[in-house]
Design a protein around this motif. Sequence first.
Motif, PDB file in Angstrom:
ATOM      1  N   LYS A  60     -45.678  20.980 -18.716  1.00 41.16           N
ATOM      2  CA  LYS A  60     -44.382  20.485 -18.272  1.00 41.16           C
ATOM      3  C   LYS A  60     -44.238  19.007 -18.621  1.00 41.16           C
ATOM      4  O   LYS A  60     -43.231  18.578 -19.173  1.00 41.16           O
ATOM      5  CB  LYS A  60     -44.290  20.683 -16.762  1.00 41.16           C
ATOM      6  CG  LYS A  60     -43.024  20.210 -16.093  1.00 41.16           C
ATOM      7  CD  LYS A  60     -43.239  20.398 -14.591  1.00 41.16           C
ATOM      8  CE  LYS A  60     -41.991  20.259 -13.783  1.00 41.16           C
ATOM      9  NZ  LYS A  60     -42.224  20.682 -12.383  1.00 41.16           N
ATOM     10  N   LEU A  61     -45.279  18.235 -18.318  1.00 44.03           N
ATOM     11  CA  LEU A  61     -45.187  16.795 -18.563  1.00 44.03           C
ATOM     12  C   LEU A  61     -45.171  16.471 -20.057  1.00 44.03           C
ATOM     13  O   LEU A  61     -44.369  15.647 -20.493  1.00 44.03           O
ATOM     14  CB  LEU A  61     -46.323  16.048 -17.861  1.00 44.03           C
ATOM     15  CG  LEU A  61     -46.238  14.522 -17.976  1.00 44.03           C
ATOM     16  CD1 LEU A  61     -44.921  14.001 -17.416  1.00 44.03           C
ATOM     17  CD2 LEU A  61     -47.389  13.845 -17.260  1.00 44.03           C
ATOM     18  N   ALA A  87     -44.118  18.299 -22.428  1.00 45.15           N
ATOM     19  CA  ALA A  87     -42.855  18.734 -23.016  1.00 45.15           C
ATOM     20  C   ALA A  87     -41.728  17.776 -22.640  1.00 45.15           C
ATOM     21  O   ALA A  87     -40.839  17.508 -23.436  1.00 45.15           O
ATOM     22  CB  ALA A  87     -42.514  20.151 -22.562  1.00 45.15           C
ATOM     23  N   PHE A  88     -41.779  17.226 -21.423  1.00 42.96           N
ATOM     24  CA  PHE A  88     -40.698  16.347 -20.973  1.00 42.96           C
ATOM     25  C   PHE A  88     -40.891  14.913 -21.463  1.00 42.96           C
ATOM     26  O   PHE A  88     -39.964  14.283 -21.956  1.00 42.96           O
ATOM     27  CB  PHE A  88     -40.604  16.371 -19.442  1.00 42.96           C
ATOM     28  CG  PHE A  88     -39.616  15.380 -18.882  1.00 42.96           C
ATOM     29  CD1 PHE A  88     -38.272  15.483 -19.198  1.00 42.96           C
ATOM     30  CD2 PHE A  88     -40.027  14.350 -18.054  1.00 42.96           C
ATOM     31  CE1 PHE A  88     -37.353  14.578 -18.696  1.00 42.96           C
ATOM     32  CE2 PHE A  88     -39.109  13.438 -17.550  1.00 42.96           C
ATOM     33  CZ  PHE A  88     -37.770  13.559 -17.869  1.00 42.96           C
ATOM     34  N   ASP A  89     -42.093  14.379 -21.317  1.00 41.30           N
ATOM     35  CA  ASP A  89     -42.304  12.956 -21.594  1.00 41.30           C
ATOM     36  C   ASP A  89     -43.739  12.737 -22.080  1.00 41.30           C
ATOM     37  O   ASP A  89     -44.618  12.356 -21.306  1.00 41.30           O
ATOM     38  CB  ASP A  89     -42.023  12.166 -20.305  1.00 41.30           C
ATOM     39  CG  ASP A  89     -41.922  10.665 -20.549  1.00 41.30           C
ATOM     40  OD1 ASP A  89     -42.281  10.211 -21.659  1.00 41.30           O
ATOM     41  OD2 ASP A  89     -41.492   9.944 -19.642  1.00 41.30           O
ATOM     42  N   LYS A 118     -48.423  22.301 -14.983  1.00 39.41           N
ATOM     43  CA  LYS A 118     -48.060  20.899 -14.750  1.00 39.41           C
ATOM     44  C   LYS A 118     -48.268  20.061 -16.010  1.00 39.41           C
ATOM     45  O   LYS A 118     -47.424  19.227 -16.354  1.00 39.41           O
ATOM     46  CB  LYS A 118     -48.926  20.411 -13.584  1.00 39.41           C
ATOM     47  CG  LYS A 118     -49.130  18.933 -13.470  1.00 39.41           C
ATOM     48  CD  LYS A 118     -49.947  18.616 -12.220  1.00 39.41           C
ATOM     49  CE  LYS A 118     -50.950  17.521 -12.432  1.00 39.41           C
ATOM     50  NZ  LYS A 118     -52.323  17.932 -12.625  1.00 39.41           N
ATOM     51  N   GLU A 119     -49.344  20.318 -16.725  1.00 38.23           N
ATOM     52  CA  GLU A 119     -49.661  19.542 -17.921  1.00 38.23           C
ATOM     53  C   GLU A 119     -48.655  19.813 -19.041  1.00 38.23           C
ATOM     54  O   GLU A 119     -48.136  18.884 -19.660  1.00 38.23           O
ATOM     55  CB  GLU A 119     -51.081  19.858 -18.394  1.00 38.23           C
ATOM     56  CG  GLU A 119     -52.184  19.263 -17.520  1.00 38.23           C
ATOM     57  CD  GLU A 119     -52.332  19.925 -16.158  1.00 38.23           C
ATOM     58  OE1 GLU A 119     -51.781  21.028 -15.953  1.00 38.23           O
ATOM     59  OE2 GLU A 119     -52.993  19.343 -15.277  1.00 38.23           O
ATOM     60  N   ARG A 162     -49.405  10.394 -22.154  1.00 36.07           N
ATOM     61  CA  ARG A 162     -50.425   9.635 -22.879  1.00 36.07           C
ATOM     62  C   ARG A 162     -50.802   8.375 -22.105  1.00 36.07           C
ATOM     63  O   ARG A 162     -51.959   7.978 -22.076  1.00 36.07           O
ATOM     64  CB  ARG A 162     -49.885   9.273 -24.266  1.00 36.07           C
ATOM     65  CG  ARG A 162     -50.793   9.724 -25.388  1.00 36.07           C
ATOM     66  CD  ARG A 162     -50.115   9.585 -26.737  1.00 36.07           C
ATOM     67  NE  ARG A 162     -49.485  10.835 -27.119  1.00 36.07           N
ATOM     68  CZ  ARG A 162     -48.254  10.940 -27.604  1.00 36.07           C
ATOM     69  NH1 ARG A 162     -47.499   9.869 -27.755  1.00 36.07           N
ATOM     70  NH2 ARG A 162     -47.785  12.117 -27.930  1.00 36.07           N
ATOM     71  N   SER A 163     -49.805   7.757 -21.446  1.00 29.81           N
ATOM     72  CA  SER A 163     -50.100   6.538 -20.685  1.00 29.81           C
ATOM     73  C   SER A 163     -50.998   6.844 -19.485  1.00 29.81           C
ATOM     74  O   SER A 163     -51.644   5.958 -18.950  1.00 29.81           O
ATOM     75  CB  SER A 163     -48.806   5.857 -20.222  1.00 29.81           C
ATOM     76  OG  SER A 163     -48.337   6.424 -19.011  1.00 29.81           O
ATOM     77  N   LEU A 164     -51.036   8.116 -19.053  1.00 31.23           N
ATOM     78  CA  LEU A 164     -51.945   8.494 -17.969  1.00 31.23           C
ATOM     79  C   LEU A 164     -53.353   8.744 -18.501  1.00 31.23           C
ATOM     80  O   LEU A 164     -54.263   9.038 -17.736  1.00 31.23           O
ATOM     81  CB  LEU A 164     -51.455   9.775 -17.275  1.00 31.23           C
ATOM     82  CG  LEU A 164     -50.077   9.752 -16.629  1.00 31.23           C
ATOM     83  CD1 LEU A 164     -49.750  11.127 -16.044  1.00 31.23           C
ATOM     84  CD2 LEU A 164     -49.996   8.697 -15.538  1.00 31.23           C
ATOM     85  N   GLY A 165     -53.496   8.679 -19.825  1.00 31.30           N
ATOM     86  CA  GLY A 165     -54.794   8.938 -20.425  1.00 31.30           C
ATOM     87  C   GLY A 165     -55.046  10.413 -20.683  1.00 31.30           C
ATOM     88  O   GLY A 165     -56.167  10.815 -20.965  1.00 31.30           O
ATOM     89  N   TRP A 166     -53.994  11.218 -20.568  1.00 28.32           N
ATOM     90  CA  TRP A 166     -54.184  12.654 -20.813  1.00 28.32           C
ATOM     91  C   TRP A 166     -54.376  12.933 -22.300  1.00 28.32           C
ATOM     92  O   TRP A 166     -53.787  12.257 -23.145  1.00 28.32           O
ATOM     93  CB  TRP A 166     -52.960  13.417 -20.318  1.00 28.32           C
ATOM     94  CG  TRP A 166     -52.948  13.621 -18.837  1.00 28.32           C
ATOM     95  CD1 TRP A 166     -53.785  13.044 -17.922  1.00 28.32           C
ATOM     96  CD2 TRP A 166     -52.034  14.425 -18.105  1.00 28.32           C
ATOM     97  NE1 TRP A 166     -53.441  13.460 -16.666  1.00 28.32           N
ATOM     98  CE2 TRP A 166     -52.378  14.307 -16.741  1.00 28.32           C
ATOM     99  CE3 TRP A 166     -50.965  15.249 -18.457  1.00 28.32           C
ATOM    100  CZ2 TRP A 166     -51.689  14.976 -15.740  1.00 28.32           C
ATOM    101  CZ3 TRP A 166     -50.277  15.909 -17.458  1.00 28.32           C
ATOM    102  CH2 TRP A 166     -50.639  15.776 -16.116  1.00 28.32           C
ATOM    103  N   PRO A 167     -55.153  13.971 -22.604  1.00 27.48           N
ATOM    104  CA  PRO A 167     -55.359  14.350 -24.012  1.00 27.48           C
ATOM    105  C   PRO A 167     -54.152  15.118 -24.541  1.00 27.48           C
ATOM    106  O   PRO A 167     -54.197  16.328 -24.704  1.00 27.48           O
ATOM    107  CB  PRO A 167     -56.601  15.245 -23.953  1.00 27.48           C
ATOM    108  CG  PRO A 167     -56.574  15.840 -22.579  1.00 27.48           C
ATOM    109  CD  PRO A 167     -55.932  14.820 -21.682  1.00 27.48           C
ATOM    110  N   ASP A 206     -45.077  10.493 -24.029  1.00 27.83           N
ATOM    111  CA  ASP A 206     -45.622   9.136 -23.960  1.00 27.83           C
ATOM    112  C   ASP A 206     -46.144   8.815 -22.563  1.00 27.83           C
ATOM    113  O   ASP A 206     -47.170   8.159 -22.410  1.00 27.83           O
ATOM    114  CB  ASP A 206     -44.545   8.110 -24.341  1.00 27.83           C
ATOM    115  CG  ASP A 206     -44.563   7.812 -25.833  1.00 27.83           C
ATOM    116  OD1 ASP A 206     -45.445   8.356 -26.529  1.00 27.83           O
ATOM    117  OD2 ASP A 206     -43.708   7.042 -26.291  1.00 27.83           O
ATOM    118  N   PHE A 207     -45.411   9.282 -21.554  1.00 20.86           N
ATOM    119  CA  PHE A 207     -45.860   9.030 -20.186  1.00 20.86           C
ATOM    120  C   PHE A 207     -47.199   9.726 -19.949  1.00 20.86           C
ATOM    121  O   PHE A 207     -48.122   9.142 -19.377  1.00 20.86           O
ATOM    122  CB  PHE A 207     -44.809   9.521 -19.185  1.00 20.86           C
ATOM    123  CG  PHE A 207     -45.129   9.187 -17.758  1.00 20.86           C
ATOM    124  CD1 PHE A 207     -44.932   7.913 -17.266  1.00 20.86           C
ATOM    125  CD2 PHE A 207     -45.637  10.155 -16.897  1.00 20.86           C
ATOM    126  CE1 PHE A 207     -45.234   7.597 -15.951  1.00 20.86           C
ATOM    127  CE2 PHE A 207     -45.952   9.851 -15.583  1.00 20.86           C
ATOM    128  CZ  PHE A 207     -45.741   8.576 -15.109  1.00 20.86           C
TER     129      PHE A 207
END
Lengths: 254, 417
Positions: free
Chosen positions: B161-162, B164-166, B158-159, B171-176, B168-169
Motif C-alpha cells: 500500500k505504501l 504504491a501510494f508514496d 501495508k508495505e 524509502r525515507s523510512l529505510g524500507w527496501p 519516496d516516503f
Amino acid sequence: MPAVLDIHDITVAYQRKPVLWDVDLTIEQPQLAAIIGPNGAGKSTLIKAVLGLVPTASGSVQVFGQSVAQMRKRIGYVPQRESVDWDFPVSVLDVVLMGTYGQLGLFRRPGTAQWRFAHECLAKVGLESFANRQIGQLSGGQQQRVFLARALAQQADIYFMDEPMAGVDAATERIIFELLKELRAGGKTIVAVHHDLRTVPHYFDYVALLNVRLVASGPTEQTFTEENLRKTYGGRLALLDAAGDALQAGSARP
Amino acid sequence: MMLPYNTLVVLSGVGLLGASAGLVGAFAVLRKRSLTGDALAHAALPGLCIAFLLLGERNLTAMLLGALASGVLGNMVIAALVRWTRVKEDAAIGTVLGGFFGLGVVLVTGIQHMSSTGSKAGLDSYILGKTAGMTAGDVYLILAASVACLAVVLLLFKEFKLIAFDGDFARSLGWPVYGLDLLLMTLVAVAVVIGLPAVGVVLMAALLIMPAAAARFWTERLGRMLALSGAFGLAIGVIGTSISATFAVMPAGPIIVLTGTAFFLVSMLAGTKRGVVAQSLRHRKFRRDLAERRLLRAALEVSKLSGNATFTRDDLRQRFVTTSAELERALDDAIRHGAIEPCSSGTYRLSSEGKLRAVEIARGHRLWEALLVEYPELASSVADLGSVSITPHVPSEVVEDLTARLRAAGEWPELAP
C-alpha cells in the motif's frame, strides 16, 4: 553533543551535470531552518540526497552523529504534494496512519494505539472531521496538512519538508507555521525547502542559501542579507526587490 | 445439478486464476505497472516454446518455468533500454513486447510444422488460450500459485500500500522499496504465467487489469478494492469459462476477456462511488438540494412581506430567478418534504417546520457569504456548497464573530413574527 545535521561535501550529478556541488551544511542545534535558492538550485535534491532518495556522487551525511540509515526512526519526511497520486483509494486517516509505519517496521500491522494516535495527529492539523474522506476530495491546503499530520505521526526528531507551504492559502500557511513553531518548541529540528523569500525572516530562525553550491548558511538575522541573496539569485531583481521589502519589514511583520 | 468432473476442474482452475490475477493486478494497476504485465505475457511465448523444444514433450510445469524466464528477461531488457539508452518506457515496452511475441509466433508455427509430436503439442493454443484441456494437476498448480499470491498480499498489505501510494516516503523510512517492487512484480509474473494456458499470451494482461479497473468504480478503500478485484476476477473466470464451453470453436481467452469487458462496462456505469450514473445522480441531487434551499430562502423573505404569510408562485419567482421547470421541481420537493403547504387558490405558505428550516438555511447562507467577505483566505479552503451550516468547517470563534457582525448590521435572519 553531536550536531543535529552534518552534511559533508555532498555532490549530486545527473549525467555529469552537477545538481549539487560540494555542499557542506552543519546545523548544530535544533532549528527552524529554511533552504532557499532559485529554481534548479537543487533544494529538493539536497533533501532527497540526505534521505538517500537520489544517488550521490560523493559526500556523507550524519544525523545526531550517526549515519542516516541508523537514524531512520528519528527522521521525518514531508514530500512535495505533487509527488503522489491523490486519486489513490485511501482515506485521510489511512495516510496519517502511514506515519506510524516507520516505528512499526515491516510486517507489523497498525493496532488500536496507532489508530488513536493518527486521530490525534489529524486533530492537531484541524482535519478530524475529514478522517474518512477519500484524499482526493480535499483542497490543496488540506492535502498539505494531511502530509503534515503524517509527519507528526512519525514522532521524529528532525523533519525534512519539501515545500510544505507551496500552493496553500494564507490561513493554511499560518496553521502550518504554528505547527512548525510548536515542533521547534518541543526541541525538534525542521529543515524546509521554502520558496517565498518574503516570509523567510518571519518564519525561520536559520537559513541556508543554495544555488548548486552552498552560498551561505547561519542564523537568519546575520545570513539573510541582501548581499547573500544577490550571490544566490544573481540578477533576478524582481525577487530581490521582494526580499528587500521583507528585510525592511523584518521582524516587524505580524 | 451435478457438474461433470472435467467441467468442475476447469471452472475452479480458471476461477482461481482470475481471483489471483484480480488481486495482484489491483496492486500492479495502482503502482502504474499494468503494462509490465502485458509485456511479461507477450515476452513469455518464446520461453514456453524453447522449454518444449528442449524437453521434446508437453510438460506444463517446465513450459511455464520457461515462460516465466523469458517474460522476466523481456522486462529486464525493457529496464535496461530505459536505463542505458534514450528510449522512453512506452517505446521500450512496445519494442520488446513486439519482438519477443514475434519470435514466439515464429517458434510456435515452426514447431507445429516440425514433426508429428509438434502438431500434437498444441502450442498455438497458448496464443489465445484454451480451457478445455485443463487437468486436475494444472488446477493444483494454479491453486498453489494463488494461495502463495494471497498469502504474500495479506502479509505485505501495508508495505505494498505504501510503496504504491508514496514510494519516496517508504524509502525515507529505510524500507527496501526496490525489493518490495521486485516481489510485487514477481507476483504479477506468477499470475500471468499460470494464466497463459487458459487465457493466452495476447490477452492475459487484460485479466490482470480489468478486475482492478472495474473494482475502482465501487470503492474508495484499498482493502475493499482488492477484495472486490479478486472477486471480480473469480467471477470473470467462471462465467467466461462457462460461456466458452458452449462455443467450443472459439478460443477461451477472448471470451473470458469479453466477460471482463462486460464487468468493466457495468461497473463504469453502475459503480456506486465513481460510476457514471452514480456521479450524475449525485450531481443532480446536489442541484435539486441547492434549488430547494434557494426556494425556501425566497419563501422566507416573501412570507414576511405579505400580511398573512402566504405567497404565490409569482412572488417566489421575484426572489428566485430560475427556469420554470426548476422552480416547479423545487416547489414540489419542498411540499413533499413538508416545508411548504399549499393554501387556497394557488397560494402557499411555509409550514411551522418549514419556517425553522428556512431560517436555518438563511442563516447558514448569510454566514457563508460573510465568511467569503471577512475571511476570504479561510473561505477559499473550506467553502462547501453541499453544507448548509458553516459550523463544522470553521473555528467556533469565527462563527461567533460573523454572527455578531450580522446581528449588528441587522442582517441576521430571524423567524417571522
